[in-house]
Design a protein around this motif. Sequence first.
Motif, PDB file in Angstrom:
ATOM      1  N   UNK A  58      -3.656  -9.122 -11.237  1.00 39.15           N
ATOM      2  CA  UNK A  58      -3.009  -9.555 -11.989  1.00 39.15           C
ATOM      3  C   UNK A  58      -1.529  -8.819 -11.551  1.00 39.15           C
ATOM      4  N   UNK A  59      -2.132  -7.402 -11.913  1.00 35.44           N
ATOM      5  CA  UNK A  59      -0.839  -6.772 -11.078  1.00 35.44           C
ATOM      6  C   UNK A  59      -0.438  -6.614 -10.299  1.00 35.44           C
ATOM      7  N   UNK A  60      -1.216  -7.634  -8.823  1.00 39.67           N
ATOM      8  CA  UNK A  60      -0.716  -7.492  -7.776  1.00 39.67           C
ATOM      9  C   UNK A  60       0.383  -8.610  -7.776  1.00 39.67           C
ATOM     10  N   UNK A  61       0.042  -9.860  -8.657  1.00 41.87           N
ATOM     11  CA  UNK A  61       0.838 -11.043  -8.736  1.00 41.87           C
ATOM     12  C   UNK A  61       1.943 -10.500  -9.232  1.00 41.87           C
ATOM     13  N   UNK A  62       1.784  -9.947 -10.485  1.00 43.22           N
ATOM     14  CA  UNK A  62       3.239  -8.894 -10.523  1.00 43.22           C
ATOM     15  C   UNK A  62       4.306  -8.663  -9.892  1.00 43.22           C
ATOM     16  N   UNK A  63       3.936  -7.846  -9.486  1.00 43.32           N
ATOM     17  CA  UNK A  63       4.058  -7.322  -8.427  1.00 43.32           C
ATOM     18  C   UNK A  63       4.944  -8.037  -7.228  1.00 43.32           C
ATOM     19  N   UNK A  64       4.397  -9.048  -6.061  1.00 43.79           N
ATOM     20  CA  UNK A  64       5.059 -10.082  -5.565  1.00 43.79           C
ATOM     21  C   UNK A  64       5.451 -11.073  -5.342  1.00 43.79           C
ATOM     22  N   UNK A  65       4.722 -11.640  -6.538  1.00 44.25           N
ATOM     23  CA  UNK A  65       5.455 -13.069  -7.452  1.00 44.25           C
ATOM     24  C   UNK A  65       6.035 -13.098  -8.348  1.00 44.25           C
ATOM     25  N   UNK A  66       6.352 -11.931  -8.952  1.00 48.00           N
ATOM     26  CA  UNK A  66       7.567 -12.191 -10.512  1.00 48.00           C
ATOM     27  C   UNK A  66       8.800 -11.330  -9.863  1.00 48.00           C
ATOM     28  N   UNK A  67       9.539 -11.947 -11.469  1.00 48.29           N
ATOM     29  CA  UNK A  67      10.656 -10.916 -10.663  1.00 48.29           C
ATOM     30  C   UNK A  67      11.003  -9.396 -11.711  1.00 48.29           C
ATOM     31  N   UNK A  72       7.368   2.060  -3.128  1.00 42.80           N
ATOM     32  CA  UNK A  72       6.723   1.831  -2.057  1.00 42.80           C
ATOM     33  C   UNK A  72       5.541   2.089  -2.829  1.00 42.80           C
ATOM     34  N   UNK A  73       4.597   0.484  -2.021  1.00 44.96           N
ATOM     35  CA  UNK A  73       3.049   0.705  -3.009  1.00 44.96           C
ATOM     36  C   UNK A  73       2.480  -0.844  -3.229  1.00 44.96           C
ATOM     37  N   UNK A  74       1.183  -0.360  -4.260  1.00 44.71           N
ATOM     38  CA  UNK A  74       0.482  -1.836  -3.732  1.00 44.71           C
ATOM     39  C   UNK A  74      -0.369  -1.072  -5.145  1.00 44.71           C
ATOM     40  N   UNK A  75      -0.588  -2.708  -5.492  1.00 53.98           N
ATOM     41  CA  UNK A  75      -1.342  -2.480  -6.836  1.00 53.98           C
ATOM     42  C   UNK A  75      -2.632  -2.418  -6.804  1.00 53.98           C
ATOM     43  N   UNK A  76      -2.825  -3.341  -5.807  1.00 57.98           N
ATOM     44  CA  UNK A  76      -4.463  -3.605  -4.749  1.00 57.98           C
ATOM     45  C   UNK A  76      -5.174  -2.463  -4.102  1.00 57.98           C
ATOM     46  N   UNK A  77      -4.379  -1.509  -3.541  1.00 61.16           N
ATOM     47  CA  UNK A  77      -4.207  -0.567  -3.422  1.00 61.16           C
ATOM     48  C   UNK A  77      -5.274   0.412  -3.947  1.00 61.16           C
ATOM     49  N   UNK A  78      -4.118   0.442  -5.066  1.00 61.30           N
ATOM     50  CA  UNK A  78      -5.260   1.049  -5.799  1.00 61.30           C
ATOM     51  C   UNK A  78      -6.510   0.943  -6.597  1.00 61.30           C
ATOM     52  N   UNK A  79      -6.900  -0.518  -7.063  1.00 66.11           N
ATOM     53  CA  UNK A  79      -8.135  -1.199  -6.488  1.00 66.11           C
ATOM     54  C   UNK A  79      -9.023  -0.168  -5.215  1.00 66.11           C
ATOM     55  N   UNK A  80      -8.338  -0.555  -3.500  1.00 62.35           N
ATOM     56  CA  UNK A  80      -9.518   0.223  -3.294  1.00 62.35           C
ATOM     57  C   UNK A  80      -9.163   2.166  -2.948  1.00 62.35           C
ATOM     58  N   UNK A  81      -8.408   2.640  -3.473  1.00 60.52           N
ATOM     59  CA  UNK A  81      -8.198   4.108  -3.925  1.00 60.52           C
ATOM     60  C   UNK A  81      -9.090   4.121  -5.105  1.00 60.52           C
ATOM     61  N   UNK A 137       7.433 -15.724 -15.463  1.00 61.48           N
ATOM     62  CA  UNK A 137       7.451 -17.457 -13.903  1.00 61.48           C
ATOM     63  C   UNK A 137       7.181 -17.054 -12.698  1.00 61.48           C
ATOM     64  N   UNK A 138       6.798 -17.317 -11.544  1.00 61.20           N
ATOM     65  CA  UNK A 138       6.709 -17.269 -10.390  1.00 61.20           C
ATOM     66  C   UNK A 138       8.016 -17.281  -9.928  1.00 61.20           C
ATOM     67  N   UNK A 139       7.986 -16.556  -8.350  1.00 58.10           N
ATOM     68  CA  UNK A 139       9.646 -16.536  -8.077  1.00 58.10           C
ATOM     69  C   UNK A 139       9.727 -18.178  -6.916  1.00 58.10           C
ATOM     70  N   UNK A 140      10.620 -18.403  -6.680  1.00 57.75           N
ATOM     71  CA  UNK A 140      11.009 -19.448  -5.843  1.00 57.75           C
ATOM     72  C   UNK A 140      11.118 -18.789  -4.123  1.00 57.75           C
ATOM     73  N   UNK A 141      10.013 -17.825  -3.561  1.00 55.21           N
ATOM     74  CA  UNK A 141      10.211 -17.232  -2.359  1.00 55.21           C
ATOM     75  C   UNK A 141      10.050 -17.674  -1.254  1.00 55.21           C
ATOM     76  N   UNK A 142       9.723 -19.682  -1.402  1.00 57.18           N
ATOM     77  CA  UNK A 142      10.208 -19.967   0.533  1.00 57.18           C
ATOM     78  C   UNK A 142      11.614 -20.590   0.205  1.00 57.18           C
TER      79      UNK A 142
END
Lengths: 352, 271
Positions: free
Chosen positions: A209-218, A296-305, B129-134
Amino acid sequence: MSTTVATPSTSPTKDSAAPPKKSLLTVLLARPELGAVVAAVVIYLFFFAIADPFRSLPALSTILYTSSVIGIVAVGVALLMIGGEFDLSAGVSVTAAALTTSMICYELRLNLWVGVLVSLVLMLLIGFINGYLVVKTGIPSFLVTLSTFFMLQGLNLGVTQLVTGTVATQNVSDMDGYDSAKAVFASSFSVGGVTVRISVLWWLVFALLATWILLRTRVGNWIFAVGGNAASARAVGVPVNKVKIGLFMGVSFLAWFLGQHILFQLSTVQSGQGVGQEFRYIIAAVVGGALLTGGYGSAIGSAIGAFIFGMTTQGIVYAGWDPSWFFTFLGAMLLIAVMVNLYVKNYATSRR
Amino acid sequence: MTDTISEHAQRTAEKGTPLIEMDGVGKAYGPIRALEGINLTVSAGEVACVLGDNGAGKSTLIKIMSGLHSHSEGSLRVDGNEVSFSSPRESLDHGIATVYQDLAVVALMEVWRNFFLGSELRKGNFPLAPLDIPKMRSIADSELKKMGIAVKDINQPIGTLSGGQRQCVAIARAVYFGARVLILDEPTAALGVKQSGVVLKYTAAARDAGLGVVFITHNPHHAYMVGDHFIILKLGRRVLDKRRSEVSLEELTAEMAGGQELAELSHELKR
């Protein structure tokens, strides 16, 4: 009317159709988790080779459990560190959350779920106060949360002593709501004959969930920006203070969750535990690629850590060594991780 | 090839329409008066240059216009309406965008993330809400290409670009998001000759597209190349305020270098 801006472009516009191919190595080196993945594989193979008991599936299950207990809070700590802040109070917060639930319910004869909610509110409030003090006073979060850490440690010991007269809470296993709460926070199930604790599942859910928030949300975009350059983030309209306060509350939320796990796992809580755990969360986040300076960093990285932690803690036992060596390993791992992170960061931002 | 600047700039403002008007604006930090008695009009399609040495009050002036600090005296009008900004967001909402020399971008973030930072496109309007990355990638890519900014890869961290390119990405971003007034804080200070040229070209392009530009600098040569109106600040006060037709580059340079003081000094040191 068209204004044409003619500029000497270093690369001709011919290649505009297809982006230049990057080598796999370049792509990998730009990932913050790279160092952690390599280290995890090496350590896994190492213990696999030297310790017989390490190879069994039940051992893997134990390793995953040990990892999850560190990893759950490390997810929040990683996000907070990417946001450029630091929380030393996370370790004792876990204990405070467990103690609150336990004592409120036991003393007032309440359903355990009431205590679970009360401690959630209390923990979110502590996170809010941490964040609010940091953004309003400008005092480094290291000092603010160090203060919270000692205050909470004192409260944990003092209030428990006042209420129960001892250093531990009463057993809550025969109270209302225990079974359902245990099912949520501390049950276990069997997969192909191997027992898996539910905290492992929660850990993975939080990390993903944290990875998704970090990379895919505002919000994720804002977390990176706030940690990378708070002033420019503010200048383009990012609510810097809200993001930072939210990150502190996120750590508190996960500390609360782990606190509930510990309570329903053991039924009683020692008031002095939790001290020192905050460093493990931070180290798991750093080993996973988070930069101490933020951005800089990663949530899934913390899981690997956290997984590296779990493997080493258990691996040393399976190999029959003195567990004291674990701390030496911890220090060495942190130092190497910080150096690798610095290198990866410099590589990622060097002009090419 | 049409330029983004003219596509996105609001065409309602005629060239010469005042966008920002300052009348006797000043700012005091406690007992210290950082700025006083500033009259400055920023008009559509014009470049107003604010020159001054370190500590002259340039940054205070920017902070007032960009909403980081509110002014403590005088009046600030945007489109004829009296305003006092209390946050950068408010200033942005009035179409005033500031590009800072050192903090235009977040170095570790990708070019497209920087381009859309603070104004991200999302698929939906709910929290998380997901970002519209493309879409963001393709818009950022095409906007930069249209402006002739050659970025190898829109996914590379912006820290890998040169200083001039970073400034241009920041300017392109401000223009794309509908800025009518562009405040450029020392855009050429840390750049080499060639890089400065690139930035000056975008400045001129923004002006020609009908934006009001405030160009803050301590380099009179750069200012004179693009400016319509020049103001020199010294110790928080205005010491020169002339239109392009009333002033020569020599006069500007001499005034920046110290003017009367310098003349006296050279007299004293005469050999």
